[in-house]
Design a protein around this motif. Structure first.
Motif, PDB file in Angstrom:
ATOM      1  N   TYR A  45     -59.467 -40.115  78.988  1.00  0.00           N
ATOM      2  CA  TYR A  45     -59.177 -41.442  79.316  1.00  0.00           C
ATOM      3  C   TYR A  45     -58.407 -41.546  80.791  1.00  0.00           C
ATOM      4  O   TYR A  45     -57.746 -40.552  81.005  1.00  0.00           O
ATOM      5  CB  TYR A  45     -58.282 -42.470  78.382  1.00  0.00           C
ATOM      6  CG  TYR A  45     -59.052 -42.748  77.146  1.00  0.00           C
ATOM      7  CD1 TYR A  45     -60.027 -43.899  77.264  1.00  0.00           C
ATOM      8  CD2 TYR A  45     -59.016 -41.961  75.999  1.00  0.00           C
ATOM      9  CE1 TYR A  45     -60.565 -44.264  76.164  1.00  0.00           C
ATOM     10  CE2 TYR A  45     -59.746 -42.286  74.693  1.00  0.00           C
ATOM     11  CZ  TYR A  45     -60.592 -43.456  74.961  1.00  0.00           C
ATOM     12  OH  TYR A  45     -61.201 -43.858  73.816  1.00  0.00           O
ATOM     13  N   CYS A  64     -64.813 -41.733  74.169  1.00  0.00           N
ATOM     14  CA  CYS A  64     -64.404 -41.239  75.423  1.00  0.00           C
ATOM     15  C   CYS A  64     -63.761 -39.887  75.302  1.00  0.00           C
ATOM     16  O   CYS A  64     -62.696 -39.861  74.850  1.00  0.00           O
ATOM     17  CB  CYS A  64     -63.442 -42.444  76.016  1.00  0.00           C
ATOM     18  SG  CYS A  64     -63.056 -41.808  77.797  1.00  0.00           S
ATOM     19  N   GLU A  92     -55.500 -43.655  82.649  1.00  0.00           N
ATOM     20  CA  GLU A  92     -54.418 -44.545  82.273  1.00  0.00           C
ATOM     21  C   GLU A  92     -53.630 -45.118  83.352  1.00  0.00           C
ATOM     22  O   GLU A  92     -53.684 -44.735  84.667  1.00  0.00           O
ATOM     23  CB  GLU A  92     -53.374 -43.547  81.679  1.00  0.00           C
ATOM     24  CG  GLU A  92     -54.035 -43.163  80.219  1.00  0.00           C
ATOM     25  CD  GLU A  92     -52.803 -42.160  79.469  1.00  0.00           C
ATOM     26  OE1 GLU A  92     -51.895 -42.248  79.909  1.00  0.00           O
ATOM     27  OE2 GLU A  92     -53.164 -41.839  78.526  1.00  0.00           O
ATOM     28  N   CYS A 114     -62.486 -44.472  81.661  1.00  0.00           N
ATOM     29  CA  CYS A 114     -62.922 -42.996  81.117  1.00  0.00           C
ATOM     30  C   CYS A 114     -63.888 -42.483  82.019  1.00  0.00           C
ATOM     31  O   CYS A 114     -64.671 -42.852  82.879  1.00  0.00           O
ATOM     32  CB  CYS A 114     -63.790 -43.781  79.880  1.00  0.00           C
ATOM     33  SG  CYS A 114     -64.634 -42.219  79.090  1.00  0.00           S
ATOM     34  N   HIS A 120     -54.896 -47.031  78.361  1.00  0.00           N
ATOM     35  CA  HIS A 120     -56.179 -46.857  78.547  1.00  0.00           C
ATOM     36  C   HIS A 120     -56.808 -47.782  79.533  1.00  0.00           C
ATOM     37  O   HIS A 120     -57.015 -48.961  78.890  1.00  0.00           O
ATOM     38  CB  HIS A 120     -56.988 -46.290  77.605  1.00  0.00           C
ATOM     39  CG  HIS A 120     -56.366 -45.208  76.634  1.00  0.00           C
ATOM     40  ND1 HIS A 120     -56.685 -44.892  75.485  1.00  0.00           N
ATOM     41  CD2 HIS A 120     -55.558 -44.351  77.166  1.00  0.00           C
ATOM     42  CE1 HIS A 120     -56.082 -43.941  75.114  1.00  0.00           C
ATOM     43  NE2 HIS A 120     -55.610 -43.307  75.990  1.00  0.00           N
TER      44      HIS A 120
END
Length: 324
Positions: free
Chosen positions: A168, A165, A170, A178, A175
Motif C-alpha cells: 500500500y 494489494c 500511504e 497500491c 492507504h
C-alpha cells in the motif's frame, strides 16, 4: 389470458415509476404468494431464490443505474441466474418475474451500498507501466472519518482469483494507493474493490471493472536507429514490450523531429523522410500509444543524426533499448 397478463407485466417492469414503487413494496404480503427469499452473491454475480411448487420463473432482471435493465431468460425449474460482471457501488435492483397459478407477480431485491454517504474512496484509477508493474491510487472520501482505512482487492474475471494489494501507498497512515510488481494473475478484464473500515461509522465501498488495454501506458519503442544517405534519412525502431503480445497495427507512434509526426504501426515501425546533404544536426524522440485509445507514454531518449559540420558524410546512428 395468462400470456396477455405476462406481456403487460413485462412492459410495466421497464417503467421507472413502476420500478420505484416495486422497490418499496412488501411483496411478502401478497395473498397466496410467499416471499421467494431472494439472495445475491456479489462475488459470483449470482441471484438465487427458493423454488416454489406450481410456479414458473420467467426471467430475472438486474436494473443497473448506468447500463439499464439486464435481462436473463430462465430455463424451466431454474431458481437462480448469473449476471455479467458490473460495478455495484451505486446499488442495483434485482427482480424475478414469476408466473404463478394465481397471477404473474414480480419480486424485487434492492442491493445497496451500506455505510455513510461520501465515505467511499474516490478518484480511483490504475495504470500499468513497463509491462509488468501497476499503480492504483484513490483519495479519501470527503465524508470519511479520520480513522478510516481502505483496502484494495483485485479479482480476475476469468478464473475468479482474488488477492489483496501487496504493497500500500500511504498518506498520514491512510492507504491511498497500491503498487504491484507481479501481474501474473491479471486477466484481460479485472474487478477492483476498495472497501474500508472505521470505528466511528460504516464505510461504503467503491468498485470498478477495468480492461487492461485501457490502463496500460506503453514504454517508448526499443532500438531506435537512424540511417541516412545522400537525400533521405530512415528512422527505424522496434515495438515496445507490452503486458500482452500485440500486432504492429495496434500501435501508433509520435516522432519529434523539430515537429510532431504521427506514424501508424502498419508502417512497419519505420519512417523515411527527405533530408538532403549537407544536413544540420537533428534529434529524434519517439513515444507510443494504443492505436484506438490515445494514451501516450513517455518519450524515448533523444537520438542524434546529421552533423554540426555542413557537408559532412552520411551517418548511421543507433540507440539501444530504453526504459523511458
Amino acid at each position: 389470458t395468462r400470456l396477455v397478463a405476462t406481456t403487460v407485466l413485462l412492459c410495466m417492469l421497464l417503467d421507472p415509476v413502476i420500478l420505484q414503487t416495486l422497490g418499496h413494496q412488501d411483496l411478502t404480503t401478497v395473498e397466496g404468494f410467499p416471499s421467494l427469499n431472494m439472495k445475491f452473491d456479489s462475488r459470483r454475480m449470482e441471484l438465487s431464490w427458493d423454488c416454489k411448487e406450481n410456479t414458473t420463473y420467467l426471467e430475472c432482471v438486474m436494473i443497473h443505474k448506468e447500463k439499464g435493465p439486464i435481462e436473463i431468460m430462465l430455463k424451466e425449474n431454474e431458481c437462480h441466474c448469473k449476471f455479467p460482471d458490473y460495478s455495484l457501488h451505486e446499488g442495483v435492483t434485482f427482480m424475478v418475474k414469476v408466473n404463478s397459478i394465481q397471477r404473474p407477480i414480480p419480486e424485487t431485491l434492492v442491493y445497496t451500498n451500506s455505510g455513510g454517504k461520501g465515505t467511499a474512496a474516490q478518484n480511483f484509477s490504475c495504470f500499468i507501466y513497463n509491462a509488468n508493474f501497476m499503480n492504483c491510487t484513490w483519495a479519501k472520501g470527503q465524508a470519511a472519518p479520520d480513522d478510516v482505512q481502505y483496502f484494495l482487492y483485485i479479482r480476475d474475471l476469468k478464473y475468479r482469483r482474488e488477492r489483496e494489494c501487496p504493497h500500500y501507498l500511504e498518506d498520514s497512515g491512510t492507504h491511498v494507493g497500491c503498487h504491484l510488481e507481479d501481474l501474473s494473475g491479471l486477466a484481460y478484464y479485472n474487478y477492483f474493490l476498495v472497501n474500508g473500515t472505521s470505528q466511528r461509522t460504516g464505510i461504503q465501498f467503491f468498485d470498478s471493472i477495468l480492461y487492461w488495454k485501457k490502463i496500460e501506458i506503453y514504454s517508448p519503442p526499443n532500438n531506435i536507429s537512424v540511417h541516412c544517405n545522400v537525400s533521405h534519412c530512415l528512422i527505424q525502431w522496434e515495438k515496445p514490450v507490452t503486458r500482452h503480445t500485440l500486432s504492429n497495427r495496434e500501435f501508433k507512434y509520435q516522432l519529434d523531429i523539430q515537429r510532431l509526426i504521427e506514424v501508424s504501426g502498419n508502417w512497419e515501425n519505420k519512417y523515411n523522410f527527405p533530408s538532403p546533404e549537407p544536413r544540420a544536426k537533428h534529434t529524434v524522440k519517439i513515444r507510443t500509444s494504443d492505436a484506438r485509445i490515445q494514451r501516450w507514454g513517455s518519450w524515448s531518449q533523444p537520438v542524434e543524426f546529421g552533423s554540426s559540420h555542413l557537408g559532412g558524410f552520411s551517418h548511421g546512428f543507433h540507440m539501444s533499448k530504453t526504459n523511458g
